[in-house]
Every structure is written in structure tokens, then in C-alpha cells.
Scaffold this motif. Structure first.
Motif, PDB file in Angstrom:
ATOM      1  N   LEU A  72       0.827  -1.212   0.000  1.00  0.00           N
ATOM      2  CA  LEU A  72       0.000   0.000   0.000  1.00  0.00           C
ATOM      3  C   LEU A  72       0.860   1.260   0.000  1.00  0.00           C
ATOM      4  CD1 LEU A  72      -2.840  -1.085   2.455  1.00  0.00           C
ATOM      5  CD2 LEU A  72      -3.041  -0.689  -0.004  1.00  0.00           C
ATOM      6  N   LYS A  73       1.962   1.245   0.739  1.00  0.00           N
ATOM      7  CA  LYS A  73       2.868   2.395   0.733  1.00  0.00           C
ATOM      8  C   LYS A  73       3.466   2.598  -0.657  1.00  0.00           C
ATOM      9  CE  LYS A  73       4.200   2.496   5.594  1.00  0.00           C
ATOM     10  NZ  LYS A  73       5.277   2.315   6.560  1.00  0.00           N
ATOM     11  N   ARG A  74       3.807   1.493  -1.316  1.00  0.00           N
ATOM     12  CA  ARG A  74       4.353   1.561  -2.676  1.00  0.00           C
ATOM     13  C   ARG A  74       3.311   2.171  -3.614  1.00  0.00           C
ATOM     14  NH1 ARG A  74       4.999  -3.776  -3.894  1.00  0.00           N
ATOM     15  NH2 ARG A  74       6.523  -3.894  -2.229  1.00  0.00           N
ATOM     16  N   GLU A  75       2.048   1.743  -3.468  1.00  0.00           N
ATOM     17  CA  GLU A  75       0.975   2.274  -4.307  1.00  0.00           C
ATOM     18  C   GLU A  75       0.748   3.755  -4.029  1.00  0.00           C
ATOM     19  OE1 GLU A  75      -3.688   1.378  -5.476  1.00  0.00           O
ATOM     20  OE2 GLU A  75      -2.664   0.087  -4.046  1.00  0.00           O
ATOM     21  N   ILE A  76       0.809   4.164  -2.771  1.00  0.00           N
ATOM     22  CA  ILE A  76       0.660   5.580  -2.419  1.00  0.00           C
ATOM     23  C   ILE A  76       1.761   6.393  -3.077  1.00  0.00           C
ATOM     24  CG2 ILE A  76       0.901   7.239  -0.511  1.00  0.00           C
ATOM     25  CD1 ILE A  76      -0.627   5.199   1.235  1.00  0.00           C
ATOM     26  N   ARG A  77       2.993   5.899  -3.010  1.00  0.00           N
ATOM     27  CA  ARG A  77       4.126   6.596  -3.627  1.00  0.00           C
ATOM     28  C   ARG A  77       3.914   6.746  -5.135  1.00  0.00           C
ATOM     29  NH1 ARG A  77       7.495   3.965  -0.537  1.00  0.00           N
ATOM     30  NH2 ARG A  77       7.862   2.304  -2.024  1.00  0.00           N
ATOM     31  N   LYS A  78       3.469   5.661  -5.755  1.00  0.00           N
ATOM     32  CA  LYS A  78       3.226   5.666  -7.203  1.00  0.00           C
ATOM     33  C   LYS A  78       2.124   6.664  -7.557  1.00  0.00           C
ATOM     34  CE  LYS A  78       1.098   2.683 -10.490  1.00  0.00           C
ATOM     35  NZ  LYS A  78       0.358   1.459 -10.559  1.00  0.00           N
ATOM     36  N   LEU A  79       1.025   6.643  -6.817  1.00  0.00           N
ATOM     37  CA  LEU A  79      -0.089   7.549  -7.087  1.00  0.00           C
ATOM     38  C   LEU A  79       0.292   9.005  -6.822  1.00  0.00           C
ATOM     39  CD1 LEU A  79      -3.063   5.440  -5.686  1.00  0.00           C
ATOM     40  CD2 LEU A  79      -2.539   5.920  -8.083  1.00  0.00           C
ATOM     41  N   SER A  80       1.113   9.231  -5.791  1.00  0.00           N
ATOM     42  CA  SER A  80       1.581  10.593  -5.502  1.00  0.00           C
ATOM     43  C   SER A  80       2.437  11.113  -6.653  1.00  0.00           C
ATOM     44  CB  SER A  80       2.380  10.630  -4.205  1.00  0.00           C
ATOM     45  OG  SER A  80       1.556  10.313  -3.117  1.00  0.00           O
ATOM     46  N   GLU A  81       3.298  10.256  -7.184  1.00  0.00           N
ATOM     47  CA  GLU A  81       4.118  10.647  -8.339  1.00  0.00           C
ATOM     48  C   GLU A  81       3.238  10.951  -9.546  1.00  0.00           C
ATOM     49  OE1 GLU A  81       6.996   7.567  -8.976  1.00  0.00           O
ATOM     50  OE2 GLU A  81       7.977   7.923  -7.038  1.00  0.00           O
ATOM     51  N   GLU A  82       2.185  10.143  -9.731  1.00  0.00           N
ATOM     52  CA  GLU A  82       1.269  10.383 -10.845  1.00  0.00           C
ATOM     53  C   GLU A  82       0.538  11.718 -10.674  1.00  0.00           C
ATOM     54  OE1 GLU A  82      -2.426   8.202 -13.208  1.00  0.00           O
ATOM     55  OE2 GLU A  82      -1.425   7.155 -11.577  1.00  0.00           O
ATOM     56  N   VAL A  83       0.094  12.014  -9.454  1.00  0.00           N
ATOM     57  CA  VAL A  83      -0.572  13.301  -9.186  1.00  0.00           C
ATOM     58  C   VAL A  83       0.387  14.445  -9.480  1.00  0.00           C
ATOM     59  CG1 VAL A  83      -1.439  14.784  -7.317  1.00  0.00           C
ATOM     60  CG2 VAL A  83      -2.267  12.447  -7.533  1.00  0.00           C
ATOM     61  N   LYS A  84       1.622  14.316  -9.040  1.00  0.00           N
ATOM     62  CA  LYS A  84       2.624  15.361  -9.290  1.00  0.00           C
ATOM     63  C   LYS A  84       2.833  15.559 -10.794  1.00  0.00           C
ATOM     64  CE  LYS A  84       7.428  16.509  -8.250  1.00  0.00           C
ATOM     65  NZ  LYS A  84       8.669  16.041  -7.627  1.00  0.00           N
ATOM     66  N   HIS A  85       2.982  14.457 -11.513  1.00  0.00           N
ATOM     67  CA  HIS A  85       3.189  14.527 -12.959  1.00  0.00           C
ATOM     68  C   HIS A  85       1.990  15.194 -13.645  1.00  0.00           C
ATOM     69  CE1 HIS A  85       4.224  13.362 -17.046  1.00  0.00           C
ATOM     70  NE2 HIS A  85       3.031  12.778 -17.152  1.00  0.00           N
ATOM     71  N   SER A  87      -0.243  17.184 -12.308  1.00  0.00           N
ATOM     72  CA  SER A  87      -0.324  18.598 -11.903  1.00  0.00           C
ATOM     73  C   SER A  87       0.636  19.445 -12.731  1.00  0.00           C
ATOM     74  CB  SER A  87      -0.001  18.750 -10.421  1.00  0.00           C
ATOM     75  OG  SER A  87      -0.983  18.131  -9.645  1.00  0.00           O
ATOM     76  N   GLU A  88       1.853  18.930 -12.939  1.00  0.00           N
ATOM     77  CA  GLU A  88       2.824  19.660 -13.761  1.00  0.00           C
ATOM     78  C   GLU A  88       2.345  19.764 -15.210  1.00  0.00           C
ATOM     79  OE1 GLU A  88       6.555  17.667 -13.265  1.00  0.00           O
ATOM     80  OE2 GLU A  88       6.748  18.296 -11.163  1.00  0.00           O
ATOM     81  N   ALA A  89       1.755  18.680 -15.722  1.00  0.00           N
ATOM     82  CA  ALA A  89       1.224  18.706 -17.093  1.00  0.00           C
ATOM     83  C   ALA A  89       0.094  19.719 -17.204  1.00  0.00           C
ATOM     84  CB  ALA A  89       0.743  17.315 -17.492  1.00  0.00           C
ATOM     85  N   LEU A  90      -0.753  19.790 -16.190  1.00  0.00           N
ATOM     86  CA  LEU A  90      -1.852  20.757 -16.197  1.00  0.00           C
ATOM     87  C   LEU A  90      -1.311  22.180 -16.149  1.00  0.00           C
ATOM     88  CD1 LEU A  90      -4.882  21.334 -16.146  1.00  0.00           C
ATOM     89  CD2 LEU A  90      -4.800  21.118 -13.651  1.00  0.00           C
ATOM     90  N   LYS A  91      -0.321  22.441 -15.306  1.00  0.00           N
ATOM     91  CA  LYS A  91       0.282  23.782 -15.235  1.00  0.00           C
ATOM     92  C   LYS A  91       0.893  24.160 -16.580  1.00  0.00           C
ATOM     93  CE  LYS A  91       1.428  23.874 -10.347  1.00  0.00           C
ATOM     94  NZ  LYS A  91       2.522  23.835  -9.366  1.00  0.00           N
ATOM     95  N   ASP A  92       1.607  23.222 -17.206  1.00  0.00           N
ATOM     96  CA  ASP A  92       2.197  23.485 -18.517  1.00  0.00           C
ATOM     97  C   ASP A  92       1.108  23.789 -19.539  1.00  0.00           C
ATOM     98  OD1 ASP A  92       4.697  23.058 -17.455  1.00  0.00           O
ATOM     99  OD2 ASP A  92       4.899  21.007 -18.262  1.00  0.00           O
TER     100      ASP A  92
END
Length: 130
Positions: A72-85, A87-92
Motif C-alpha cells: 500500500l505504501k508503494r501504491e501511495i508513492r506511485k499515485l503521488s508521483e502520478e498526481v505530481k506529474h 499537476s505539472e502537465a496541467l500547469k504546462d
């Protein structure tokens, strides 16, 4: 020795294996003690075995939960990275999207006809909104 009566004396005869009533009571009591101790020993072994099995079961459950927690921690890390990615794509995208910067988007009236929106889009050869 004449003062002692025969009931108080316990005499073993090498030729006679029988014993007096008092001796047989003592032996019967000893047998009861031995049987009681044996039953108690078996019950204690059973109890210890049951405790060990319970501890083993708890340990297995603990390990399973630890593995699940790690996954579950691994999945949280993966999903957090996806949210970050994302968010950056949306800002761009927001920086270059003409629809976001169009004045018509700030009006609270219903959306205009698609032809009107086309006027907000840059035409070929025009520079993008900066």
C-alpha cells in the motif's frame, strides 16, 4: 516393644508381598497423585502447544499485514508521483491554453456557441498567448 500394638507396626516379611491396610491406602493415594500429576502434565503440554499455535498464527498475520502495508505504501508513492506529474502537465497546459485565457471564460453566462469559441483560438501564423 511389647507396649506397641500390632496395628502400629508395619512389618515386611521377605516371603510375604502383601501389605497392611494403611500401606495400601498410602499406595492408593500415591497412585492418585501420580495420575493427577500425569493429567496435569498433559494439560500443561496441551496449553503450551495451544499458546504456541496462537503465537504462530499471530506472527503469520503480522507478516501478512506488513507485506500488505508495504504494498500500500508503494501504491501511495506511485499515485503521488502520478498526481505530481499530472499537476505539472496541467500547469504546462494552462500556460499555453487559449481557452483558459479567453475573456469569455470569465463570464458567468452560459457557454457560447462553438463558432464563438473558435475566435479565442489562435489562428495560423498568430503567436500564442504568453
Amino acid at each position: 516393644m511389647s507396649e506397641l500394638n500390632s496395628a502400629q507396626l508395619i512389618v515386611y516379611s521377605p516371603t510375604d508381598d502383601s501389605c497392611t491396610d494403611r500401606e495400601s491406602q498410602d499406595l492408593g493415594g500415591d497412585n492418585k497423585k501420580v495420575r493427577r500429576r500425569e493429567k496435569n502434565r498433559i494439560a500443561a503440554q496441551r496449553s503450551r502447544k495451544k499458546q504456541t499455535q496462537k503465537a504462530d498464527k499471530l506472527h503469520e498475520e503480522y507478516e501478512k499485514l506488513e507485506q500488505e502495508n508495504t504494498a500500500l505504501k508503494r501504491e501511495i508513492r506511485k499515485l503521488s508521483e502520478e498526481v505530481k506529474h499530472l499537476s505539472e502537465a496541467l500547469k504546462d497546459h494552462e500556460r499555453i491554453c487559449p481557452l483558459i485565457h479567453c475573456a469569455m471564460n470569465f463570464v458567468t453566462t452560459p457557454r457560447p456557441h462553438p463558432d464563438v469559441l473558435a475566435s479565442c483560438l489562435p489562428r495560423d501564423g498568430q503567436s500564442e498567448v504568453s
